[in-house]
Design an enzyme around this catalytic site. Structure first.
Site, PDB file in Angstrom:
ATOM      1  N   CYS A   1     -81.713  -0.319 -32.926  1.00 49.10           N
ATOM      2  CA  CYS A   1     -81.578   0.468 -31.698  1.00 49.10           C
ATOM      3  C   CYS A   1     -80.271   1.268 -31.698  1.00 49.10           C
ATOM      4  CB  CYS A   1     -81.725  -0.447 -30.491  1.00 49.10           C
ATOM      5  SG  CYS A   1     -82.118   0.451 -29.001  1.00 49.10           S
TER       6      CYS A   1
ATOM      7  N   GLU B   1     -84.067  -9.184 -33.268  1.00 49.27           N
ATOM      8  CA  GLU B   1     -83.171 -10.311 -32.942  1.00 49.27           C
ATOM      9  C   GLU B   1     -83.501 -10.942 -31.589  1.00 49.27           C
ATOM     10  OE1 GLU B   1     -82.492  -7.145 -32.864  1.00 49.27           O
ATOM     11  OE2 GLU B   1     -81.131  -6.647 -31.216  1.00 49.27           O
TER      12      GLU B   1
ATOM     13  N   HIS C   1     -85.814  -4.370 -31.370  1.00 47.58           N
ATOM     14  CA  HIS C   1     -84.845  -5.471 -31.495  1.00 47.58           C
ATOM     15  C   HIS C   1     -85.481  -6.766 -32.009  1.00 47.58           C
ATOM     16  CE1 HIS C   1     -81.544  -3.647 -29.056  1.00 47.58           C
ATOM     17  NE2 HIS C   1     -82.529  -3.036 -28.425  1.00 47.58           N
TER      18      HIS C   1
END
Ligand code: GLN
Length: 188
Positions: free
Chosen positions: A82, A174, A172
């Protein structure tokens, strides 16, 4: 034994650190990066999500930007999620904003519109197998690719690219329990 640096100036770097732990790394193998000296011994690098104008400005001021560019020239794998992808881009549509110029792409920031602040959906990423859950938060899209190759599209928009050992994703990984993209990055 890989040693991974995570740019920790602002943004969701702690989520990447969690994901790296879940990918099997121990705390000696994960380094929070703020200044160029933190890069010592690091052999790959993640730039997280956050606010690209702020982080770009601070990276430049701390000298971290130049240090990252040099390390990348020597072949260090770098992954931007991002904001990270925005900072790695060569150009940003309609703006003069500092970037590291590591991916030969043009990005449009907040490209899914202000109302669509965030959403998630399945995304197929080349080389990953079954689709991943793409979490998009004020996400950018890639509007032009030069030397970088598109490795994922969402509704015809490019949302992940790779150029040698450099990767950018609009979304994302993560923020999900799935560590396949972290593993892919660690294997680069
Ligand atoms: N829209 C943000 C920017 O342009 C990026 C958002 C994110 O990293 N989740 O910096």
């Amino acid at each position: 034994m890989p040693k991974v640096g995570v740019v920790a100036i602002q943004g969701d770097f702690e989520k990447h650190i969690d994901a790296l732990r879940r990918s099997g790394l121990n705390h000696h193998q994960i380094v929070e990066l703020r200044v160029p000296e933190d890069l010592a011994g690091v052999d790959r690098l993640i730039i997280p999500g956050g606010e690209s104008t702020t982080v770009g400005m601070l990276m430049k001021r701390f000298g971290l930007a130049e240090a990252i560019q040099k390390a990348s020239e020597k072949g260090m794998p770098i992954w931007g999620t991002c904001m990270g992808m925005i900072l790695m881009a060569k150009e940003i549509e309609g703006r003069e904003q500092f970037t590291l110029n590591l991916l030969d792409i043009t990005v449009a920031r907040n490209a899914f519109g202000a109302q669509v602040h965030s959403f998630e959906d399945e995304v197929e990423v080349e080389g990953i197998g079954e689709p991943v859950t793409g979490v998009f938060i004020r996400a950018p899209i890639v509007t032009h690719t030069g030397k970088a190759r598109a490795i994922a599209r969402y509704r015809d928009k490019i949302v992940a690219v790779q150029q040698g050992r450099r990767i950018g994703t609009s979304f994302h990984p993560e923020l999900t329990a799935d560590t396949r993209l972290h593993q892919y990055f660690l294997d680069l």
